[in-house]
Design a protein around this motif. Structure first.
Motif, PDB file in Angstrom:
ATOM      1  N   UNK A 268       0.828  -1.208   0.000  1.00 52.79           N
ATOM      2  CA  UNK A 268       0.000   0.000   0.000  1.00 52.79           C
ATOM      3  C   UNK A 268       0.859   1.253   0.000  1.00 52.79           C
ATOM      4  N   UNK A 269       1.934   1.234   0.778  1.00 54.85           N
ATOM      5  CA  UNK A 269       2.828   2.387   0.850  1.00 54.85           C
ATOM      6  C   UNK A 269       3.491   2.621  -0.503  1.00 54.85           C
ATOM      7  N   UNK A 270       4.122   1.596  -1.044  1.00 55.38           N
ATOM      8  CA  UNK A 270       4.920   1.743  -2.274  1.00 55.38           C
ATOM      9  C   UNK A 270       4.045   2.126  -3.460  1.00 55.38           C
ATOM     10  N   UNK A 271       2.856   1.582  -3.534  1.00 54.59           N
ATOM     11  CA  UNK A 271       1.995   1.781  -4.706  1.00 54.59           C
ATOM     12  C   UNK A 271       1.131   3.030  -4.606  1.00 54.59           C
ATOM     13  N   UNK A 272       1.152   3.711  -3.469  1.00 47.43           N
ATOM     14  CA  UNK A 272       0.264   4.851  -3.241  1.00 47.43           C
ATOM     15  C   UNK A 272       0.610   6.055  -4.120  1.00 47.43           C
ATOM     16  N   UNK A 273      -0.433   6.749  -4.560  1.00 43.91           N
ATOM     17  CA  UNK A 273      -0.269   8.058  -5.211  1.00 43.91           C
ATOM     18  C   UNK A 273      -0.943   9.146  -4.378  1.00 43.91           C
ATOM     19  N   UNK A 435      12.016  17.626  -1.113  1.00 43.36           N
ATOM     20  CA  UNK A 435      11.440  16.400  -1.665  1.00 43.36           C
ATOM     21  C   UNK A 435      10.050  16.725  -2.205  1.00 43.36           C
ATOM     22  N   UNK A 436       9.479  15.892  -3.079  1.00 43.57           N
ATOM     23  CA  UNK A 436       8.197  16.223  -3.722  1.00 43.57           C
ATOM     24  C   UNK A 436       7.085  16.520  -2.739  1.00 43.57           C
ATOM     25  N   UNK A 437       6.256  17.477  -3.129  1.00 46.98           N
ATOM     26  CA  UNK A 437       5.074  17.855  -2.346  1.00 46.98           C
ATOM     27  C   UNK A 437       3.797  17.789  -3.189  1.00 46.98           C
ATOM     28  N   UNK A 438       3.780  16.950  -4.224  1.00 45.15           N
ATOM     29  CA  UNK A 438       2.592  16.830  -5.060  1.00 45.15           C
ATOM     30  C   UNK A 438       2.561  17.793  -6.230  1.00 45.15           C
ATOM     31  N   UNK A 439       3.628  18.548  -6.439  1.00 46.55           N
ATOM     32  CA  UNK A 439       3.632  19.555  -7.507  1.00 46.55           C
ATOM     33  C   UNK A 439       3.575  18.948  -8.900  1.00 46.55           C
ATOM     34  N   UNK A 440       4.036  17.708  -9.068  1.00 45.19           N
ATOM     35  CA  UNK A 440       4.048  17.116 -10.408  1.00 45.19           C
ATOM     36  C   UNK A 440       2.637  16.930 -10.951  1.00 45.19           C
ATOM     37  N   UNK A 480      11.088   7.606  -2.663  1.00 46.93           N
ATOM     38  CA  UNK A 480      10.519   7.452  -4.002  1.00 46.93           C
ATOM     39  C   UNK A 480       9.015   7.203  -3.978  1.00 46.93           C
ATOM     40  N   UNK A 481       8.452   6.933  -2.785  1.00 50.77           N
ATOM     41  CA  UNK A 481       7.002   6.782  -2.675  1.00 50.77           C
ATOM     42  C   UNK A 481       6.299   8.079  -3.036  1.00 50.77           C
ATOM     43  N   UNK A 482       6.863   9.220  -2.626  1.00 49.43           N
ATOM     44  CA  UNK A 482       6.137  10.494  -2.667  1.00 49.43           C
ATOM     45  C   UNK A 482       6.378  11.279  -3.950  1.00 49.43           C
ATOM     46  N   UNK A 483       7.193  10.745  -4.867  1.00 49.87           N
ATOM     47  CA  UNK A 483       7.393  11.439  -6.129  1.00 49.87           C
ATOM     48  C   UNK A 483       8.681  11.037  -6.803  1.00 49.87           C
ATOM     49  N   UNK A 484       8.838  11.532  -8.036  1.00 50.75           N
ATOM     50  CA  UNK A 484       9.988  11.194  -8.871  1.00 50.75           C
ATOM     51  C   UNK A 484      11.296  11.492  -8.153  1.00 50.75           C
ATOM     52  N   UNK A 485      12.316  10.672  -8.430  1.00 52.32           N
ATOM     53  CA  UNK A 485      13.572  10.736  -7.675  1.00 52.32           C
ATOM     54  C   UNK A 485      14.756  10.631  -8.640  1.00 52.32           C
ATOM     55  N   UNK A 508      19.091  -3.289 -12.073  1.00 53.55           N
ATOM     56  CA  UNK A 508      17.737  -3.287 -11.515  1.00 53.55           C
ATOM     57  C   UNK A 508      17.267  -1.901 -11.101  1.00 53.55           C
ATOM     58  N   UNK A 509      18.199  -0.992 -10.809  1.00 56.60           N
ATOM     59  CA  UNK A 509      17.796   0.342 -10.370  1.00 56.60           C
ATOM     60  C   UNK A 509      17.017   1.083 -11.441  1.00 56.60           C
ATOM     61  N   UNK A 510      17.165   0.674 -12.710  1.00 60.60           N
ATOM     62  CA  UNK A 510      16.410   1.308 -13.792  1.00 60.60           C
ATOM     63  C   UNK A 510      14.910   1.081 -13.642  1.00 60.60           C
ATOM     64  N   UNK A 511      14.521   0.039 -12.921  1.00 57.49           N
ATOM     65  CA  UNK A 511      13.110  -0.257 -12.679  1.00 57.49           C
ATOM     66  C   UNK A 511      12.726   0.085 -11.241  1.00 57.49           C
ATOM     67  N   UNK A 512      13.607  -0.227 -10.303  1.00 60.53           N
ATOM     68  CA  UNK A 512      13.301  -0.013  -8.884  1.00 60.53           C
ATOM     69  C   UNK A 512      13.074   1.462  -8.581  1.00 60.53           C
ATOM     70  N   UNK A 513      13.844   2.346  -9.217  1.00 61.16           N
ATOM     71  CA  UNK A 513      13.716   3.786  -8.983  1.00 61.16           C
ATOM     72  C   UNK A 513      12.904   4.429 -10.108  1.00 61.16           C
ATOM     73  N   UNK A 514      11.982   5.309  -9.727  1.00 62.06           N
ATOM     74  CA  UNK A 514      11.122   5.986 -10.707  1.00 62.06           C
ATOM     75  C   UNK A 514      11.477   7.461 -10.808  1.00 62.06           C
ATOM     76  N   UNK A 515      11.602   7.955 -12.056  1.00 62.64           N
ATOM     77  CA  UNK A 515      11.919   9.358 -12.308  1.00 62.64           C
ATOM     78  C   UNK A 515      11.410   9.746 -13.687  1.00 62.64           C
ATOM     79  N   UNK A 516      10.782  10.903 -13.812  1.00 65.04           N
ATOM     80  CA  UNK A 516      10.223  11.341 -15.085  1.00 65.04           C
ATOM     81  C   UNK A 516      11.265  11.531 -16.170  1.00 65.04           C
ATOM     82  N   UNK A 517      12.446  11.990 -15.787  1.00 65.26           N
ATOM     83  CA  UNK A 517      13.626  11.888 -16.641  1.00 65.26           C
ATOM     84  C   UNK A 517      14.641  11.087 -15.837  1.00 65.26           C
ATOM     85  N   UNK A 518      15.026   9.937 -16.376  1.00 65.20           N
ATOM     86  CA  UNK A 518      15.964   9.055 -15.686  1.00 65.20           C
ATOM     87  C   UNK A 518      17.353   9.276 -16.272  1.00 65.20           C
ATOM     88  N   UNK A 519      18.269   9.775 -15.450  1.00 61.36           N
ATOM     89  CA  UNK A 519      19.631  10.042 -15.915  1.00 61.36           C
ATOM     90  C   UNK A 519      20.517   8.832 -15.679  1.00 61.36           C
TER      91      UNK A 519
END
Length: 641
Positions: A268-273, A435-440, A480-485, A508-519
């Motif tokens: 529930x934590x990880x999948x939450x938006x 850290x993200x505050x819902x601005x995205x 990473x739960x609360x927004x792109x990282x 695996x970090x390419x999938x484990x970590x989420x980011x709108x632009x992944x560097x």
């Protein structure tokens, strides 16, 4: 005696009705929030009690969340008179996003509004929502007119003894490590988000805030005064080199940011938006110019790489060969040499069919960093001039660094940047930041934030070599739960200090970590020397997802996450533990009666070796995967048509 009994029964009935009217339950009935009075009357101090029920077992999340605000002109805390509670209102909103952990999101909750007045007859509302995956509440001053300083916010989360917790010591760049403990004996200021597991192990919860706007400052948690009580506190005066006021100034009518607690199982934590769900909907109607994607990045392997035209071209070639749409020009692009200047580099990048991204210092006296270009984002006039140039040069986005404060003036600066950038179809991401505050959700062209101790810390000293494996397995449950990282992941070679994570872990970090632009942070040979299957995986792996599922894991030990794009699923798994382990992959998230081709890339006989297996799987299948110590794996599932 009979009269006393009647009076007693009347009082009990009144209190029961009052308690019931000041409570709210989530749509799935698992989470309940009750408003209570510290003296069991209708005047005084107030707090929230939160419970979580799962299969008939009730876990107490919070026995008490203390409420209240102190304005410079008057207090709204210990002498609040209860007026009324609204009828429950169902919030039921569906929205889509351009990038994130899930493309289709739902903002669904039961809401009540509780009205109070203080001794001066001034009004305060408390808006309470119960979601299937958490609770959110915010304060509202409904009266019109007047500008006031808020001296203090009294919101305090009272955490039970023996609660397991993962907390990061606050620093303005939010680049610390998480510390785990079973008590509150470490007393200091803590950053968001903060993760807790109740003493009965029956419930997890993550504390954060959302929908922060120009009318308030960012807050943090502090248990300095009392170890079991985590109070919201304003920024310190020294943040941002002392620039800006610590206490926010508000104009009525006014609403505070949402105080958010994500509640439930670890999945529930990880999948939450929830942080995005409660935030203001997008102000941008036309979003076709917002393009998530992967970028090559030269800073990790060559801290002065963007000074070198030839190095810039090498990383552009890397992005082109991997099919990534972006390459980033980091600091010192304004002093580029060795065969070409900025305009030459941009021309070359465009000739490959790529889009450039460019770094900026946030500028101003709030940062001690003198790196150039500086001050070009500092004012509206500066930004309009710079964005006009960048638009003509075909630049797709800007990385803006070194904010160093969460005071109200800095929050206003962040949002001013986003508003100006949108007028020029310019994507934005922040570094050295909050850290993200819902601005995205509100500003979907905000692609990612740093606000994390990422891979660049391999350049900052030897510590990250040993702490990274555990840190990496905590981030999916926290930051990473609360927004792109923008961790800048997937490095196989070494920078200034070495890895002890395996190639499988890094992949695996390419999938484990989420980011709108992944560097992708490694040098070209780090990717070019990979086996074909791993290289193909990095060419194909998305970074904006249709769905996200936690398959397994525990913070600090290991994590396995599955994410989908279209009909395909991608899985990443990592371990922090020193010794090899076997994990079991089940595929019960797949649809019935569909077979998938599975490509599994996992640790080989040593940490720099990868092995690839191919097989056919379906919903009922089970596959064993062996991970080395500090190892990992990836998997790709594509339906067989």
């Amino acid at each position: 005696m009979k009269c006393k009994t009647i009076v007693g029964l009347f009082l009990m009935s009144t209190l029961a009705v009052f308690s019931q009217n000041a409570s709210v339950v989530s749509p799935n009935k698992k989470i309940s929030v009750e408003l209570r009075n510290s003296a069991n009357t209708q005047v005084g101090g107030w707090y929230l009690k939160v419970n979580y029920s799962n299969d008939g077992k009730i876990s107490e999340v919070f026995q008490q969340i203390t409420l209240g605000l102190d304005r410079a002109d008057q207090s709204f805390s210990t002498a609040l008179k209860y007026l009324k509670t609204s009828k429950p209102n169902l919030i039921n909103e569906h929205y889509s996003v351009v990038h994130g952990k899930r493309v289709q999101c739902t903002n669904s909750a039961n809401e009540v509004v509780v009205s109070f007045e203080n001794q001066g007859k001034s009004k305060l509302n408390l808006i309470i929502r119960a979601y299937n995956d958490g609770v959110a509440f915010r304060y509202e001053f409904p009266e019109k007119g007047g500008t006031f300083v808020v001296n203090d916010e009294l919101t305090t989360y009272c955490v039970a003894d023996s609660t397991k917790r993962w907390l990061e010591k606050f620093n303005p760049a939010n680049e610390g490590l998480y510390t785990s403990s079973k008590d509150g004996n470490l007393q200091q200021d803590w950053g968001y988000p903060a993760l807790f597991n109740t003493p009965d192990k029956g419930c997890w919860y993550l504390i954060h805030e959302a929908d922060l706007d120009k009318n308030y400052c960012g807050t943090k948690l502090s248990n300095v005064a009392e170890k079991s009580k985590y109070k919201l506190t304003f920024p310190d005066q020294w943040n941002g080199r002392g620039q800006g006021e610590v206490k926010p100034t508000i104009t009525l009518p006014w609403k505070s940011p949402w105080r958010v607690v994500i509640i439930g199982s670890l999945s529930d934590i990880v999948e939450s938006t929830l942080v995005d769900d409660v935030s203001t909907p997008s102000i941008i109607s036309k979003t076709d110019w917002i393009k998530p994607g992967i970028a090559s990045w030269n800073y990790w392997s060559s801290n002065h790489g963007t000074k070198d035209f030839k190095k810039v071209c090498e990383f552009a070639d890397l992005a082109a060969s991997m099919g990534w749409p972006y390459t980033l020009l980091d600091w010192e692009w304004d002093t580029m040499g060795n065969g070409g200047k900025l305009e030459d580099a941009l021309k070359y990048i465009h000739s490959l069919g790529l889009k450039p991204l460019m770094w900026y210092n946030s500028g101003g006296n709030h940062t001690w960093v003198s790196s150039t270009p500086k001050d070009r984002m500092l004012t509206h006039e500066n930004r309009v001039e710079e964005f006009t140039k960048l638009k003509k040069l075909g630049v797709a986005g800007v990385k803006i660094d070194f904010f160093e404060s969460e005071k109200q003036s800095m929050i206003q600066y962040y949002l001013d940047i986003l508003e100006d950038a949108a007028k020029f179809d310019m994507m934005v991401y922040f570094h050295g930041c909050l850290v993200p505050r819902g601005w995205a959700r509100t500003y979907p062209h905000l692609m990612t934030y740093e606000g994390v101790r990422g891979a660049e810390w391999y350049n900052n000293g030897p510590e990250f070599t040993t702490t990274a494996p555990e840190h990496n397995t905590i981030l999916p449950f926290t930051r990473n739960v609360v927004g792109a990282m923008d961790y800048t992941p997937v490095t196989f070679t070494n920078s200034q200090f070495p890895h002890i994570t395996s190639y499988g872990h890094e992949l695996a970090l390419s999938v484990v970590f989420e980011s709108g632009i992944q560097h992708m942070a490694d040098r070209p040979e780090g990717y070019q020397d990979l086996p074909d299957a791993a290289k193909t995986f990095l060419k194909e792996v998305p970074n904006a997802w249709d769905n996200t599922k936690l398959l397994d894991g525990y913070p600090g030990k290991d994590v396995i996450i599955a994410r989908s794009k279209g009909n395909a699923w991608y899985i990443g798994g990592i371990s922090a533990e020193r010794f090899p382990k076997n994990k079991t992959l089940s595929f019960n998230f797949l649809p019935e009666n569909v077979k998938y081709k599975l490509t599994l890339i996992s640790d080989g006989e040593h940490d720099k070796k990868l092995v690839t297996e191919y097989m056919v799987v379906e919903k009922s299948s089970v596959v064993k995967v062996r991970l080395l110590g500090r190892g990992g794996f990836v998997a790709c599932l594509k339906p067989i048509l």
